[in-house]
Write a protein that holds these residues in place. Structure first.
Motif, mmCIF file in Angstrom:
data_model
loop_
_atom_site.group_PDB
_atom_site.id
_atom_site.type_symbol
_atom_site.label_atom_id
_atom_site.label_comp_id
_atom_site.label_asym_id
_atom_site.label_seq_id
_atom_site.Cartn_x
_atom_site.Cartn_y
_atom_site.Cartn_z
ATOM 1 N N ALA A 138 0.801 -1.152 0.135
ATOM 2 C CA ALA A 138 -0.038 0.154 0.228
ATOM 3 C C ALA A 138 0.721 1.376 0.108
ATOM 4 C CB ALA A 138 -0.914 -0.163 0.961
ATOM 5 N N LEU A 139 1.878 1.319 0.616
ATOM 6 C CA LEU A 139 2.777 2.149 0.927
ATOM 7 C C LEU A 139 3.867 2.479 -0.651
ATOM 8 C CD1 LEU A 139 3.836 4.377 2.960
ATOM 9 C CD2 LEU A 139 5.868 2.668 3.420
ATOM 10 N N ARG A 140 4.080 1.347 -1.022
ATOM 11 C CA ARG A 140 5.006 1.356 -2.259
ATOM 12 C C ARG A 140 4.641 0.251 -3.247
ATOM 13 N NH1 ARG A 140 6.067 5.702 -0.521
ATOM 14 N NH2 ARG A 140 7.806 6.781 -0.194
ATOM 15 N N PRO A 141 3.558 0.259 -4.071
ATOM 16 C CA PRO A 141 2.968 -0.683 -4.787
ATOM 17 C C PRO A 141 4.108 -1.486 -5.641
ATOM 18 C CG PRO A 141 1.572 1.268 -5.007
ATOM 19 C CD PRO A 141 2.917 1.540 -4.289
ATOM 20 N N GLN A 142 5.089 -0.790 -6.052
ATOM 21 C CA GLN A 142 5.957 -1.424 -6.973
ATOM 22 C C GLN A 142 7.024 -2.456 -5.994
ATOM 23 O OE1 GLN A 142 6.302 1.576 -5.443
ATOM 24 N NE2 GLN A 142 8.318 2.262 -5.023
ATOM 25 N N LEU A 143 7.078 -2.482 -4.767
ATOM 26 C CA LEU A 143 7.838 -3.291 -4.065
ATOM 27 C C LEU A 143 7.514 -4.818 -4.283
ATOM 28 C CD1 LEU A 143 7.830 -1.681 -0.478
ATOM 29 C CD2 LEU A 143 9.782 -1.763 -2.123
#
Length: 372
Positions: A138-143
């Motif tokens: 949710a914080l960094r979708p690309q992770l």
């Protein structure tokens, strides 16, 4: 009731990140707590206190905490097998033994610790880790993060960013895990590398893994952002308002008995004495003048104390009486450099005043201390 008394104390004493009204509304659902301390012993003691005193039938709890540099071993582990104790002493890094099982981890302020408290019936390690992954996405979708069957969280399918351990009580349980944000990987790899040779133990061994910080993947991430994201996801899943209650684990008025728990976790008897029985069989290659002396050492260590000690010296290298006195004094003593140093210093005072003998004695003692 202990739960109610704690809630009252939190109501009166804690610094809240959100209005107190929100805290009241979650009294029977869930609670998110963050420690204001960075001391590993205080934070582990707070874990114990919550496990022992809180009514988890009424309230599930997420505990967020960070520590200053420390190495934390599992309850059934051997510190000599797991880390470089000499380096820890040199760098003044604390060593702690937790009450849960699992492997050894390095903590510093770039490492986040999460503890999920529930009843034993509601204990779900995998669901907790999926919650963390969902918060990260949710914080960094690309992770690229996912949970493995071993209950680790991997980044980019190969780097471990989180390890897990748990304690299951009769009715209560907790699952705690780490999350690498911006830890010092050089110190981590250095202190978690044991230099001790010839050690045999049935203690639980750690499983080495390649690690990576989330900061390396995305330098805009901070520990505070990760803590808030996880707290937000926890609140959403437990249908409660998102707020974090700050708590001081040194506050005896709010947490009766906490100081005794903290003191116990710092004792030699707990940190080292709880080590499962182990043995050492090694050869000391001692450089003396123009030659190298091979000295065989065999020891059995139980509860952190030397139970059996054999030192195979070349004949006539030390007077038999002095050598026998060394073995006698080591047997029953702590497997500890400080205690051994005190012991050999006392023996040196009664050693014959001979420079050659003193040099040999000192060399042997220095090498014996290096074993510890």
């Amino acid at each position: 009731m202990v739960l109610q008394s704690l809630n009252n104390c939190l109501w009166l004493s804690c610094i809240l990140r959100t209005p107190k009204a929100c805290f009241r509304s979650t009294a029977s659902g869930g609670l998110i707590i963050q420690s204001v301390s960075n001391d590993v012993y205080q934070n582990l003691a707070l874990e114990d206190w919550i496990h022992d005193h809180m009514d988890l039938e009424k309230q599930q709890i997420l505990f967020l905490w960070r520590n200053s540099p420390a190495v934390v071993i599992g309850r059934h582990q051997n510190p000599w097998q797991e880390c470089n104790l000499r380096l820890l002493r040199q760098k003044k890094i604390k060593l702690a033994r937790r009450r849960s099982g699992g492997g050894t981890v390095y903590h510093d302020l770039g490492n986040i610790n999460l503890t999920f408290f529930t009843t034993r019936k509601k204990y779900q390690r995998m669901e907790n880790l999926k919650l963390v992954v969902k918060a990260l996405k949710a914080l960094r979708p690309q992770l690229d993060v996912h949970v493995t069957d071993r209950y680790d969280i991997l980044l980019d399918r190969q780097y471990k960013i989180s390890g897990t351990a748990a304690k299951l009580g009769r009715t209560s349980a907790y699952h705690h895990c780490t999350l690498l944000c911006n830890a010092d990987k050089f110190v981590l790899s250095s202190v978690l590398k044991s230099p001790y040779k010839g050690l045999k133990s049935n203690a639980t061994p750690s499983v080495p893994a390649s690690v990576k910080n989330l900061f390396e993947e995305d330098p805009s991430l901070t520990s505070e952002m990760l803590l808030d994201a996880i707290a937000k996801e926890y609140a959403a899943q437990h249908q409660m308002d998102h707020h974090i209650t700050l708590i001081n684990p040194a506050d005896e008025t709010m947490l009766p008995g906490i100081s005794n728990k903290t003191k116990e976790l710092q004792t030699w008897e707990w940190v080292y004495g709880k080590t499962p029985k182990f043995s050492i069989s090694t050869c000391l290659n001692m450089a003396y003048k123009d030659s190298v002396l091979d000295v065989r050492v065999n020891m059995d260590v139980k509860h952190g104390r030397i139970e059996v000690c054999n030192i195979d010296l070349p004949q006539q290298w030390l007077p038999p009486g002095l050598y026998s006195e060394l073995v006698k004094n080591l047997t029953g003593s702590k497997f500890c450099p400080n205690e051994t140093t005190t012991l050999v210093t006392a023996l040196l005072r009664v050693c014959p005043q001979d420079d050659e003998l003193h040099s040999r004695w000192s060399l042997l003692c220095e090498n014996m201390i290096m074993l510890m």
